[in-house]
Structure formats: C-alpha cells, structure tokens
Design an enzyme around this catalytic site. Structure first.
Site, PDB file in Angstrom:
ATOM      1  N   SER A 113      -1.014  -4.391 -12.648  1.00  0.00           N
ATOM      2  CA  SER A 113      -0.032  -4.204 -13.716  1.00  0.00           C
ATOM      3  C   SER A 113      -0.618  -4.683 -15.052  1.00  0.00           C
ATOM      4  O   SER A 113      -1.643  -4.180 -15.484  1.00  0.00           O
ATOM      5  CB  SER A 113       1.266  -4.923 -13.354  1.00  0.00           C
ATOM      6  OG  SER A 113       2.289  -4.595 -14.248  1.00  0.00           O
TER       7      SER A 113
ATOM      8  N   ASP B  48       6.593   4.766  -9.925  1.00  0.00           N
ATOM      9  CA  ASP B  48       6.159   3.761 -10.882  1.00  0.00           C
ATOM     10  C   ASP B  48       6.134   4.388 -12.271  1.00  0.00           C
ATOM     11  O   ASP B  48       5.537   5.452 -12.458  1.00  0.00           O
ATOM     12  CB  ASP B  48       4.761   3.267 -10.494  1.00  0.00           C
ATOM     13  CG  ASP B  48       4.215   2.203 -11.427  1.00  0.00           C
ATOM     14  OD1 ASP B  48       4.962   1.710 -12.299  1.00  0.00           O
ATOM     15  OD2 ASP B  48       3.022   1.867 -11.285  1.00  0.00           O
TER      16      ASP B  48
ATOM     17  N   HIS C 228       5.955   0.144  -8.185  1.00  0.00           N
ATOM     18  CA  HIS C 228       5.375  -0.891  -9.031  1.00  0.00           C
ATOM     19  C   HIS C 228       5.713  -2.279  -8.490  1.00  0.00           C
ATOM     20  O   HIS C 228       6.862  -2.584  -8.196  1.00  0.00           O
ATOM     21  CB  HIS C 228       5.881  -0.773 -10.471  1.00  0.00           C
ATOM     22  CG  HIS C 228       5.062  -1.577 -11.427  1.00  0.00           C
ATOM     23  ND1 HIS C 228       3.991  -1.052 -12.098  1.00  0.00           N
ATOM     24  CD2 HIS C 228       5.130  -2.871 -11.791  1.00  0.00           C
ATOM     25  CE1 HIS C 228       3.441  -1.992 -12.854  1.00  0.00           C
ATOM     26  NE2 HIS C 228       4.107  -3.112 -12.675  1.00  0.00           N
TER      27      HIS C 228
END
Length: 391
Positions: free
Chosen positions: A177, A331, A361
C-alpha cells in the site's frame, strides 16, 4: 470466492455511517475487532479525548504476535526511527539475502507489530534478513516524514549490510500500500547513488503511486469497498499532505489539474492505458471539472514526483531494478498498480505481475491471523516468497 466477498465488503461498508474528519465510511479496518476499535475511536474523537487513529494504534499494541522459533527478532533504532530485524536462526556459510520492508496503513495505521507475522514468514521462507521500518505516522507527523524515515532507514541498512550478514548484491525492497509507494519513491531516489549497494529487485504490493487521477475505473468500482474506501483514502492523503479537507471534492473531480499538466501526463495517468478487461462500458468516462486555480494552488504538491512516482522522468524509470507487482481486483488502487506496471515496462524494466481476482486492499496484513486470514492473504505471501527466492 471473489464475488461473495465483494458483496460482504459492500454490506460492511454501509454500516455505522457518521461524521468524522476521517471520512464517513467505517469499514476501513481488517477485522470485526478492529472495526469495533475504529467505532470506539470515533466516539473518543467526538468527545475530544483523543483522535481515532491514535486510539486504534494504541489498541493495535495489544495484538498477539506469533513467535517463530526459527527466526531471531531484534528491535533497534536507526537514530529516531524504530526498526525490527528478523534473522533466520539456522547457520549459514555465506551472506544471506536482505529484504527492506515498508508497511502499509495509509500513514495513519500500521506498525511493526501488525506486520510482524508477515515479516517473520518472509525471513524464514526466503532465508533472508528482513528489516521492517517503523516510520512515524499521522496525526503527529506529515509529509515528507514517511518518505524521509523510510529513505534514511534504508540508507543506514545498506551501509551496514555486512554487520547483518547480508549479501550486498541480493537486497530486495518490499512494501504494501503506502509502503509500496515508498518502494517506488526510494528506488527512484537511489538512482545514481554509487556510494550504496544497488537494490536487486523491488516488490510493490498494491502500491499508491499517485493522488492526481481519482476517476480511474477501480476508484469507481471499489469506492465503497473496505478496507480502503475512496473517502478514507483521500482524507488520509489530504491529512498527510496538509491539504484542507474542503478541497477533497475538487481533487476527486480533477478541478485542480491544470490542462497543460493533463495534456502532458495523461499518457501515464489516463484509464486509456489500462488493459481492456479492466475498463467497463458502465463506468463514467474521465471528465475533468473546469480548472480551479485556487484548488491547484492549495493542492499543487500532489504533482511533485515525491508524491507521484509514476510521473518521474523516463531516464529515472529506465534505471530502476526489476519489479514484482501485486494487484487485487477489489481494490481502488488496482489501476495505480496497472498504470505503474505499464510505466516500467515502457522503459524496459522487467516486470513480473501477480493479480488476485479474490484479492482486496489490506489482505497482506491479515496473513497468519487465524480466523481472519483469507486465502488471498496466504496466496499473496506465497507469491512474494516464490518471486524473491527466484531472483
């Protein structure tokens, strides 16, 4: 399967809506327990006791860390930066591979503890020395703290590889991320550094590589999907970059993007660059709102390369090490990953791509969390291990 999970996520994302500086969507964390902590944090925030992020981070410290008897774990500090070293116990006659790891969490959540199990697994399964970086977070610390903490810790580690028994020719940078975004930035920042060992490869797990175009298909398709709904993501971006939240709407609609900028960089930022199967006829086309100069002046640092590694010069991109990119179907950052993949490939960088149809995610942080460890979490960890062992 992916579809039932998506239905569950969208149901969760409609629960517990309210008002907070951190967005209206409450389905942003990893487990029912974490969701409860988020709700409690919002209550404390409204009572002006403490901020929601600070409360959730406090509760994260109560998580049970799985001890791996095959890995030695040492907490250190590189100056003011806390780091955690994972070293396989088994004796070896030669230096090991090294892995720099930058955790996710949107500059709000995430910690050395919450990614401990994943880093321990990487160290054991790849027979590598792993250094996890505990960079400073919001609300106390803003741009460019995350980047400078990660960069400084990385340089410190690279200068001391022999101390940790690491082969200088076998160092991998890995991040998830926002941590994946840090990998991209740090790899670019180290281009041309002859005083440091060259990074062998980069692993970017659903990275964030821009905060400019919020009209990509994945932003539209997954805007209410936990664990990173769109409103929460852009709130985190504004908080980290010290942008007033009143400009969120202008950012979402592209009103802060100068026409000249879009003309120059749409070749890298537009959905036209996505594989056809990730574009839907049902999605709204990219249409920038009329340019708002005031919005641009308040948000113009989103156009700096330090916040958008995807717009770096071709000469820099071409010198980057080979990459392993992970994307997830459910995501909002899926298309960021795909665009950065094309950006690298266009400049001749070797890319290995791993796409998870059932992925979402934040699934990496759920690895080895017993009841809450989804199959995609295990698949992701195993794919990263397989790639690293193969280089």
């Amino acid at each position: 399967g992916a579809r039932p999970l998506l239905v569950l996520f969208r149901a969760l994302s409609t629960q517990g809506r309210g008002h907070s500086i951190w967005g209206q969507n409450r389905g942003v964390l990893q487990t029912p327990t974490a969701l409860l902590h988020s709700q409690q944090g919002h209550i404390f925030e409204k009572l002006r006791i403490c901020s929601m992020p600070r409360f959730v981070r406090f509760m994260q410290k109560t998580l049970t860390i799985k001890k791996n008897p095959e890995v030695v774990v040492t907490d250190l500090r590189f100056g003011t930066i806390p780091v955690r070293l994972f070293q396989p116990k088994a004796l070896t006659s030669s230096p090991r591979r090294g892995i720099l790891f930058y955790h996710g969490g949107g500059t709000v959540f995430g910690s050395l503890d919450s990614y401990h199990n994943l880093c321990s697994f990487l160290a054991r399964e790849t027979d590598s020395v792993v250094l996890s970086v505990g960079y400073r977070l919001l609300p106390e610390h803003h741009y460019p703290v995350v980047f400078t903490d990660c960069l400084n810790a990385s340089i410190h580690f690279l200068k001391a590889l022999k101390t940790y028994g690491v082969d200088p020719s076998k160092v991998v940078a890995c991040g998830e991320s926002i941590g994946g975004g840090m990998v991209a930035l740090i790899m670019q920042a180290l281009v041309g550094r002859t005083d440091l060992p060259q990074i062998r490869a980069q692993v970017l797990i659903y990275p964030t590589v821009q905060a400019i175009n919020f009209q990509l298909p994945s932003f539209q398709q997954n805007q209410n999907v936990p664990f990173l709904p769109l409103d929460f993501m852009i709130t985190c971006a504004c908080k980290y970059l010290a942008i007033d939240l009143s400009w969120k709407e202008a950012m979402l609609k592209g009103a802060c993007i100068p026409p000249g900028f879009w003309k120059k960089y749409r070749k890298w930022l537009s959905s036209d660059n996505l594989p056809r199967r990730f574009r839907s006829k049902l999605q709204q086309p990219e249409t920038l709102a009329p340019f708002n100069e005031a919005a641009y002046l308040e948000t113009k640092h989103i156009f700096d390369v330090e916040n958008a590694p995807i717009i770096a010069d071709d000469e820099v991109i071409a010198q980057l090490p080979e990459a392993f990119l992970v994307s997830c179907e459910m995501d909002i950052l899926r298309d960021d990953t795909l665009l950065y993949k094309k950006r690298l490939e266009d400049q001749g960088v070797r890319v290995t791509w791993y796409h998870m149809e059932d992925g979402f995610h934040g699934c990496a942080v759920l690895f080895d969390q017993k009841l809450f460890s989804f199959p995609c979490s295990v698949s992701l960890a195993n794919a990263v291990v397989s790639y690293i062992k193969g280089i």
